[in-house]
Design a protein around this motif. Structure first.
Motif, short mmCIF file in Angstrom:
data_model
loop_
_atom_site.label_atom_id
_atom_site.label_comp_id
_atom_site.label_asym_id
_atom_site.label_seq_id
_atom_site.Cartn_x
_atom_site.Cartn_y
_atom_site.Cartn_z
N TYR A 33 -1.55 1.07 -11.31
CA TYR A 33 -0.60 1.09 -12.43
C TYR A 33 0.41 -0.02 -12.14
O TYR A 33 1.09 0.02 -11.13
N LYS A 36 4.83 -1.64 -17.57
CA LYS A 36 5.13 -0.61 -18.59
C LYS A 36 5.15 -1.25 -19.97
O LYS A 36 5.67 -2.36 -20.13
N ARG A 87 18.96 9.81 -11.14
CA ARG A 87 17.56 9.83 -11.60
C ARG A 87 17.04 11.27 -11.66
O ARG A 87 16.35 11.66 -12.61
N SER A 122 7.66 8.62 -4.45
CA SER A 122 8.17 9.02 -5.76
C SER A 122 7.09 9.79 -6.53
O SER A 122 7.42 10.63 -7.38
N SER A 154 8.57 9.37 -12.63
CA SER A 154 7.99 8.19 -12.02
C SER A 154 6.54 8.15 -12.48
O SER A 154 5.84 9.16 -12.39
N GLY A 155 6.12 6.99 -12.98
CA GLY A 155 4.81 6.93 -13.62
C GLY A 155 3.70 7.55 -12.78
O GLY A 155 2.96 8.43 -13.24
N SER A 156 3.60 7.11 -11.53
CA SER A 156 2.48 7.54 -10.69
C SER A 156 2.53 9.04 -10.39
O SER A 156 1.53 9.61 -9.95
N ARG A 159 -0.15 11.48 -11.80
CA ARG A 159 -1.47 11.62 -11.16
C ARG A 159 -1.44 12.66 -10.05
O ARG A 159 -2.48 13.23 -9.72
N ARG A 210 9.78 -0.41 -8.87
CA ARG A 210 10.15 -0.43 -10.30
C ARG A 210 10.73 -1.81 -10.67
O ARG A 210 10.39 -2.38 -11.70
C1 2P0 Z 1 0.22 2.72 -8.38
N1 2P0 Z 1 2.43 1.77 -7.80
O1 2P0 Z 1 -0.67 2.72 -9.25
C2 2P0 Z 1 1.12 1.51 -8.30
C3 2P0 Z 1 0.54 0.46 -7.42
C4 2P0 Z 1 2.78 0.88 -6.74
C5 2P0 Z 1 1.69 -0.10 -6.64
O2 2P0 Z 1 2.83 3.41 -9.19
O3 2P0 Z 1 8.71 2.76 -12.29
O4 2P0 Z 1 7.09 4.37 -8.47
O5 2P0 Z 1 8.68 5.03 -11.26
O6 2P0 Z 1 6.98 4.40 -12.97
O7 2P0 Z 1 5.33 5.10 -10.13
C6 2P0 Z 1 4.68 2.63 -8.03
O8 2P0 Z 1 5.34 2.74 -9.20
O9 2P0 Z 1 6.95 3.32 -10.75
C7 2P0 Z 1 3.26 2.63 -8.38
P1 2P0 Z 1 7.86 3.92 -11.87
P2 2P0 Z 1 6.17 4.04 -9.59
O10 2P0 Z 1 0.35 3.66 -7.56
#
Ligand code: 2P0
Length: 347
Positions: A33, A36, A87, A122, A154-156, A159, A210
């Protein structure tokens, strides 16, 4: 207690409390990911695919405090910095809006993963918070809706609601339609794999992911080609996992991760997360492949390297990495569980 025990087992709370407790595990993306399309709802540009780990759990307890004036947030027994508290408060506000309630809460989190070091703290953090906070405020969500909520933290994190292998669908559109169509779900995997995590550096990284994401998407000429290729990468890794094809899944995962780092390196100014030790590990993995071991690297927004291999090859991968540096912390992860929540007597 050995290092292995301290990082695989959830840490219990020293003090008794009445709120529900959730346990969630980090995930490592095989198709990343990165980027955004909507910053406030956290809608990604591309879909991604990950493995939830069975190490580094986060344990979070949310206790409602009707008489308190504000939320309090602790991480491993200490008050968190103001930006982290804000946050968490904003995230709790989402849950309070869903519940139609307004009581402040005490949030206590214990992390076993090095926080902020590119090891997805996160992801496990907001997955655990989403589960504990909805339980505390009496909001009943199915797993898909819980993943959509965790995504807002947090996006990830969306999952980490699920165990094993997981796809996060980017969905389509913006606003309510974007939010509704953007969720994670578990997928089938016919492989018995391990992820060997080499902790090159456990210190918090200089630039949060981020910020790096926003900057590199805005300035890197490689972003669009990477995002375009990522769609095919996801289809192919998905198919390779279902078919039990480790070589194919691993090759594409490694391309996808190195491509993300190429995006970062081409940003202006450049962002370089890879350390000399990360590159030496990549060299060593190539030599392992030359010796007939199917091992493939993935690297998040930090210097640490995770090596995807067959479960029965994990010990050999560890030995190979130890040859490079016998002081480096190395952990073997397998597919782990989705979020769980227990206890709480305050509905
Ligand atoms: C991932 N990462 O797919 C990618 C690859 C880091 C590198 O998801 O802004 O902390 O909170 O949505 O989820 C790190 O991003 O970002 C991440 P936000 P997040 O795992």
């Amino acid at each position: 207690m050995s290092t292995s025990e301290t990082t695989s087992r959830p840490i219990q709370f020293a003090r008794a409390g009445s709120g529900p407790v959730a346990i969630a595990y980090p995930n490592m993306a095989l198709v990343k990911y990165w980027g955004k399309r909507d910053e406030s709802l956290i809608l990604p540009v591309t879909s991604s695919l990950s493995m939830t780990l069975d190490i580094f759990p986060t344990t979070t307890r949310v206790t409602l405090r009707p008489k308190a004036a504000v939320d309090t947030v602790t991480l491993n027994g200490r008050r968190v910095p103001p930006q982290t508290r804000v946050r968490v408060e904003r995230f709790l506000d989402l849950v309070r809006d869903m519940a139609g309630r307004s009581e402040p809460a005490r949030v206590e989190t214990n992390n076993t993963v090095p926080t902020g070091a590119g090891l997805a703290s996160s992801a496990s953090g907001f997955a655990a918070l989403a589960a504990a906070a909805t339980a505390a405020y009496g909001v009943e969500l199915d797993a898909r809706a819980l993943s959509r909520l965790a995504r807002r933290g947090s996006g990830s994190a969306c999952r980490s609601i699920f165990g094993g292998f997981v796809t996060w669908h980017a969905g389509t559109g913006f606003g309510a339609a974007g939010d509704e169509s953007c969720y994670a779900e578990p997928i089938e995997c016919a492989l018995d794999v391990a992820l060997v995590v080499a902790i090159v550096d456990a210190e918090p990284k200089a630039l949060p992911s981020r910020t790096a994401m926003r900057h590199s998407v805005a300035t890197s000429p490689f972003y669009l080609p990477w995002a375009t290729a990522s769609r095919t990468d996801l289809e192919q890794v998905h198919a390779a996992l279902a078919a039990g094809d480790l070589e194919r899944a691993g090759q594409i995962a490694e391309h996808n991760a190195l491509g993300m780092h190429a995006v970062l390196l081409a940003a202006r100014p450049a962002i370089r997360y890879l350390a000399p030790r990360s590159l030496r590990i990549l060299d060593r993995i190539e030599r392992l492949r030359a010796d007939g071991i199917s091992a493939y690297a993935t690297i998040d927004a930090g210097p640490n390297v995770a090596v995807l291999c067959a479960r029965h090859d994990a010990a050999r991968v560890v030995v190979a990495l130890r040859e490079l540096d016998d002081t480096m912390a190395i952990r073997i992860a397998h597919p782990g569980p989705g979020v769980t929540v227990t206890g709480g007597d305050q509905r």
